[in-house]
Motif scaffolding. Structure first.
Motif, short mmCIF file in Angstrom:
data_model
loop_
_atom_site.label_atom_id
_atom_site.label_comp_id
_atom_site.label_asym_id
_atom_site.label_seq_id
_atom_site.Cartn_x
_atom_site.Cartn_y
_atom_site.Cartn_z
N ILE A 74 34.28 43.83 43.06
CA ILE A 74 34.61 42.52 42.53
C ILE A 74 33.60 42.23 41.43
O ILE A 74 32.39 42.34 41.66
CB ILE A 74 34.52 41.43 43.62
CG1 ILE A 74 35.53 41.72 44.74
CG2 ILE A 74 34.77 40.06 43.02
CD1 ILE A 74 35.39 40.79 45.93
N ALA A 123 32.62 39.45 38.14
CA ALA A 123 32.86 38.09 37.65
C ALA A 123 31.90 37.79 36.51
O ALA A 123 30.90 38.48 36.32
CB ALA A 123 32.68 37.08 38.77
N TYR A 182 42.27 35.14 38.73
CA TYR A 182 41.79 36.50 38.87
C TYR A 182 42.79 37.46 38.23
O TYR A 182 43.92 37.10 37.94
CB TYR A 182 41.59 36.86 40.35
CG TYR A 182 42.90 37.06 41.10
CD1 TYR A 182 43.37 38.35 41.31
CD2 TYR A 182 43.64 35.99 41.55
CE1 TYR A 182 44.57 38.55 41.98
CE2 TYR A 182 44.83 36.18 42.21
CZ TYR A 182 45.29 37.47 42.43
OH TYR A 182 46.47 37.67 43.08
N SER A 189 44.22 41.65 38.57
CA SER A 189 44.24 42.85 39.40
C SER A 189 45.06 43.91 38.69
O SER A 189 45.66 43.65 37.65
CB SER A 189 44.83 42.54 40.77
OG SER A 189 46.24 42.47 40.70
#
Length: 96
Positions: free
Chosen positions: A51, A53, A79, A81
Motif C-alpha cells: 500500500i 500513499a 484509491y 487498483s
C-alpha cells in the motif's frame, strides 16, 4: 481449456484473480467453477501486495489506515487498483 480432453498434455497457468477471486467478485459469477472444473497442481510463486500513499496522507501503518477508512465519510478517500478480480481490488464496503 476446461473442455480439453484429459490427454495428460494440457496444462493451464493462471493467476489467483481469474480462479480465486473472479468467480465471487464478478456480477453473475463465471461460467466455470474453479474447484470442480480444474485441479490445482502447484503454487509457482507469490507476490507481495503493498500500500502506498502520498506523504500528506495521515495514516502511517495498516491499523491507522483501517481506522481512517472506517471513520471517513463515503467517497472521501479514493484509491486505485489494478482492476476487478485482482488481489488488491476491494470495494469500499469490505472496509466496514
Amino acid at each position: 481449456m476446461r473442455r480439453q480432453p484429459a490427454d495428460g498434455h494440457t496444462i493451464m497457468l493462471v493467476e489467483s484473480g481469474s480462479h480465486g477471486i473472479a468467480p465471487s467478485a464478478l456480477v453473475g459469477g463465471t461460467r466455470y467453477d474453479p474447484v470442480k472444473d480444474y485441479t490445482q497442481l502447484a503454487v509457482l510463486g507469490t507476490g507481495p501486495l503493498v500500500i502506498i500513499a502520498s506523504p500528506d496522507f495521515p495514516p502511517r501503518d495498516a491499523k491507522s489506515l483501517l481506522a481512517a477508512l472506517r471513520e471517513a465519510p463515503p467517497e472521501s478517500i479514493t484509491y486505485a487498483s489494478s482492476g476487478v478480480a485482482t488481489p488488491n481490488h476491494r470495494p469500499r464496503r469490505c472496509w466496514r
